[in-house]
Design a protein around this motif. Sequence first.
Motif, PDB file in Angstrom:
ATOM      1  N   MET A  63      82.664 -80.308  20.063  1.00  0.00           N
ATOM      2  CA  MET A  63      81.770 -78.889  19.103  1.00  0.00           C
ATOM      3  C   MET A  63      80.619 -79.471  19.986  1.00  0.00           C
ATOM      4  O   MET A  63      79.936 -78.180  20.390  1.00  0.00           O
ATOM      5  N   LEU A  64      80.276 -80.679  20.131  1.00  0.00           N
ATOM      6  CA  LEU A  64      79.131 -80.585  20.361  1.00  0.00           C
ATOM      7  C   LEU A  64      78.866 -79.836  22.209  1.00  0.00           C
ATOM      8  O   LEU A  64      77.893 -79.120  22.454  1.00  0.00           O
ATOM      9  N   MET A  65      79.892 -80.098  23.070  1.00  0.00           N
ATOM     10  CA  MET A  65      79.690 -79.831  24.589  1.00  0.00           C
ATOM     11  C   MET A  65      80.095 -78.965  24.393  1.00  0.00           C
ATOM     12  O   MET A  65      79.336 -77.288  25.464  1.00  0.00           O
ATOM     13  N   ALA A  66      80.685 -77.472  23.190  1.00  0.00           N
ATOM     14  CA  ALA A  66      80.516 -76.199  23.311  1.00  0.00           C
ATOM     15  C   ALA A  66      79.782 -75.705  22.542  1.00  0.00           C
ATOM     16  O   ALA A  66      78.980 -74.825  23.206  1.00  0.00           O
ATOM     17  N   LEU A  67      78.524 -76.516  21.698  1.00  0.00           N
ATOM     18  CA  LEU A  67      77.543 -75.732  21.891  1.00  0.00           C
ATOM     19  C   LEU A  67      76.708 -76.315  23.440  1.00  0.00           C
ATOM     20  O   LEU A  67      75.859 -74.594  22.881  1.00  0.00           O
ATOM     21  N   ALA A  68      76.266 -77.193  23.533  1.00  0.00           N
ATOM     22  CA  ALA A  68      75.652 -77.420  24.604  1.00  0.00           C
ATOM     23  C   ALA A  68      75.804 -75.733  26.088  1.00  0.00           C
ATOM     24  O   ALA A  68      75.150 -75.320  26.604  1.00  0.00           O
ATOM     25  N   PHE A  69      77.272 -76.196  25.982  1.00  0.00           N
ATOM     26  CA  PHE A  69      77.221 -75.241  27.033  1.00  0.00           C
ATOM     27  C   PHE A  69      76.760 -73.666  26.839  1.00  0.00           C
ATOM     28  O   PHE A  69      76.789 -72.755  27.466  1.00  0.00           O
ATOM     29  N   ILE A  70      77.129 -73.314  25.474  1.00  0.00           N
ATOM     30  CA  ILE A  70      76.474 -71.780  24.980  1.00  0.00           C
ATOM     31  C   ILE A  70      75.370 -71.633  24.822  1.00  0.00           C
ATOM     32  O   ILE A  70      74.170 -70.565  25.334  1.00  0.00           O
ATOM     33  N   ALA A  71      74.670 -72.830  24.460  1.00  0.00           N
ATOM     34  CA  ALA A  71      73.228 -72.625  24.619  1.00  0.00           C
ATOM     35  C   ALA A  71      72.029 -72.627  26.063  1.00  0.00           C
ATOM     36  O   ALA A  71      71.475 -71.843  26.729  1.00  0.00           O
ATOM     37  N   THR A  72      73.496 -72.946  27.142  1.00  0.00           N
ATOM     38  CA  THR A  72      72.679 -73.279  28.237  1.00  0.00           C
ATOM     39  C   THR A  72      72.892 -71.927  29.047  1.00  0.00           C
ATOM     40  O   THR A  72      72.320 -71.272  29.860  1.00  0.00           O
ATOM     41  N   TYR A  73      74.648 -71.436  28.861  1.00  0.00           N
ATOM     42  CA  TYR A  73      74.504 -70.335  29.077  1.00  0.00           C
ATOM     43  C   TYR A  73      73.819 -68.796  28.971  1.00  0.00           C
ATOM     44  O   TYR A  73      73.676 -67.964  29.582  1.00  0.00           O
ATOM     45  N   ILE A  74      73.433 -69.394  27.656  1.00  0.00           N
ATOM     46  CA  ILE A  74      72.345 -68.208  27.131  1.00  0.00           C
ATOM     47  C   ILE A  74      71.499 -68.244  27.972  1.00  0.00           C
ATOM     48  O   ILE A  74      70.072 -67.644  28.079  1.00  0.00           O
ATOM     49  N   LEU A  75      70.586 -69.349  27.700  1.00  0.00           N
ATOM     50  CA  LEU A  75      69.280 -69.664  28.924  1.00  0.00           C
ATOM     51  C   LEU A  75      69.923 -68.892  29.909  1.00  0.00           C
ATOM     52  O   LEU A  75      68.550 -68.166  30.855  1.00  0.00           O
ATOM     53  N   ILE A  76      70.239 -69.093  30.747  1.00  0.00           N
ATOM     54  CA  ILE A  76      71.078 -68.688  31.969  1.00  0.00           C
ATOM     55  C   ILE A  76      70.821 -67.381  32.117  1.00  0.00           C
ATOM     56  O   ILE A  76      69.755 -66.814  32.638  1.00  0.00           O
ATOM     57  N   VAL A  77      71.664 -67.050  31.149  1.00  0.00           N
ATOM     58  CA  VAL A  77      71.784 -65.411  31.518  1.00  0.00           C
ATOM     59  C   VAL A  77      69.833 -64.473  31.221  1.00  0.00           C
ATOM     60  O   VAL A  77      69.688 -63.687  31.345  1.00  0.00           O
ATOM     61  N   ALA A  78      69.325 -64.808  29.710  1.00  0.00           N
ATOM     62  CA  ALA A  78      68.174 -64.489  28.981  1.00  0.00           C
ATOM     63  C   ALA A  78      67.270 -64.416  29.802  1.00  0.00           C
ATOM     64  O   ALA A  78      65.903 -64.091  30.077  1.00  0.00           O
ATOM     65  N   PHE A  79      67.419 -65.902  30.909  1.00  0.00           N
ATOM     66  CA  PHE A  79      65.578 -66.065  31.811  1.00  0.00           C
ATOM     67  C   PHE A  79      65.887 -65.800  32.880  1.00  0.00           C
ATOM     68  O   PHE A  79      65.601 -65.819  33.856  1.00  0.00           O
ATOM     69  N   SER A  80      67.160 -64.956  33.049  1.00  0.00           N
ATOM     70  CA  SER A  80      68.715 -64.379  34.756  1.00  0.00           C
ATOM     71  C   SER A  80      68.277 -65.404  35.381  1.00  0.00           C
ATOM     72  O   SER A  80      67.531 -65.340  37.447  1.00  0.00           O
ATOM     73  N   LEU A  81      68.320 -66.570  35.474  1.00  0.00           N
ATOM     74  CA  LEU A  81      68.560 -67.774  36.088  1.00  0.00           C
ATOM     75  C   LEU A  81      69.987 -67.716  36.336  1.00  0.00           C
ATOM     76  O   LEU A  81      70.730 -67.798  37.121  1.00  0.00           O
ATOM     77  N   PRO A  82      69.631 -68.742  38.328  1.00  0.00           N
ATOM     78  CA  PRO A  82      71.040 -68.261  38.870  1.00  0.00           C
ATOM     79  C   PRO A  82      71.954 -69.469  37.976  1.00  0.00           C
ATOM     80  O   PRO A  82      71.736 -70.663  37.673  1.00  0.00           O
ATOM     81  N   GLY A  83      73.217 -69.245  38.661  1.00  0.00           N
ATOM     82  CA  GLY A  83      74.440 -69.804  38.323  1.00  0.00           C
ATOM     83  C   GLY A  83      75.353 -69.230  36.912  1.00  0.00           C
ATOM     84  O   GLY A  83      75.969 -69.700  36.513  1.00  0.00           O
ATOM     85  N   ALA A  84      75.333 -67.852  36.750  1.00  0.00           N
ATOM     86  CA  ALA A  84      76.334 -67.347  35.990  1.00  0.00           C
ATOM     87  C   ALA A  84      77.391 -67.089  36.513  1.00  0.00           C
ATOM     88  O   ALA A  84      78.203 -67.595  35.385  1.00  0.00           O
ATOM     89  N   ALA A  85      77.932 -67.013  37.241  1.00  0.00           N
ATOM     90  CA  ALA A  85      78.995 -66.947  38.180  1.00  0.00           C
ATOM     91  C   ALA A  85      80.068 -68.400  37.760  1.00  0.00           C
ATOM     92  O   ALA A  85      80.493 -68.674  37.556  1.00  0.00           O
ATOM     93  N   VAL A  86      78.856 -69.335  37.944  1.00  0.00           N
ATOM     94  CA  VAL A  86      79.169 -70.535  38.031  1.00  0.00           C
ATOM     95  C   VAL A  86      78.847 -71.437  36.544  1.00  0.00           C
ATOM     96  O   VAL A  86      80.189 -72.368  35.957  1.00  0.00           O
TER      97      VAL A  86
END
Length: 249
Positions: A63-86
Amino acid sequence: MDQSTTPTPAPARRKTGLMRHLPLAVILIVAVIGAVTLRDHITFDTLRDNREALLAFRNDNIMLMALAFIATYILIVAFSLPGAAVASVTGGFLFGLTLGTALNVTAASLGAIVIFLAARWGLGRTLAAKIETTDGTLKRLKQGLHDNEISVLFLMRLVPAVPFFVANLLPALVGVRFVNFAFTTVLGIIPGGIVYTWIGVGLGEVFDRGESPDLSLLWEPQIIGPILGLAALAALPMAIKYFRGKKDV
């Protein structure tokens, strides 16, 4: 004199206007910094080097891993950071096809909504208002978009040639309705999300062979064909409306 009718002082209006642009300005600044500092860190090599630790943490704290994954992915997309495909492939690697797709689509959609709202609140509102005061081609294009919002937004999500950040920013800058943006974002990214997650499901075997995942799989006929078919289906209402209009002329 009724205080409620007192005009807002010009300096206060300027300050409010500048504050509206602050979220998008922050996103753009972070995006530039991230492009320079993170492009060599959010990679498949990094995932390969840390996969055992990630899998162990997932097994103990899913559960913690899932939440951390979602939070990290949101940051990548919201700030147009490299690594969305990864990130999308990592979702399949860590959580499997079903849960991984659900987490990928949720996180990518929320990140897209964040950048859409930031752009619309500031620059988007200003630009849309200026377009409304014109009588030229730009206003006609904007009106055409509004008449076909659902179809156009679906096309932007389904056609792989349209960069993800463009599909997030452009609708906000021309005043697209939020409900339509959110709806088409969630549904429109599902096909691509499934493909990337599917690649991630077999990532462990790819790493064991000493290889890197082949993202060109998205362009294989059996994959791109159905996606382009969905894009054609999304464009169908516009085509019907166009030919009906030509017939009525």
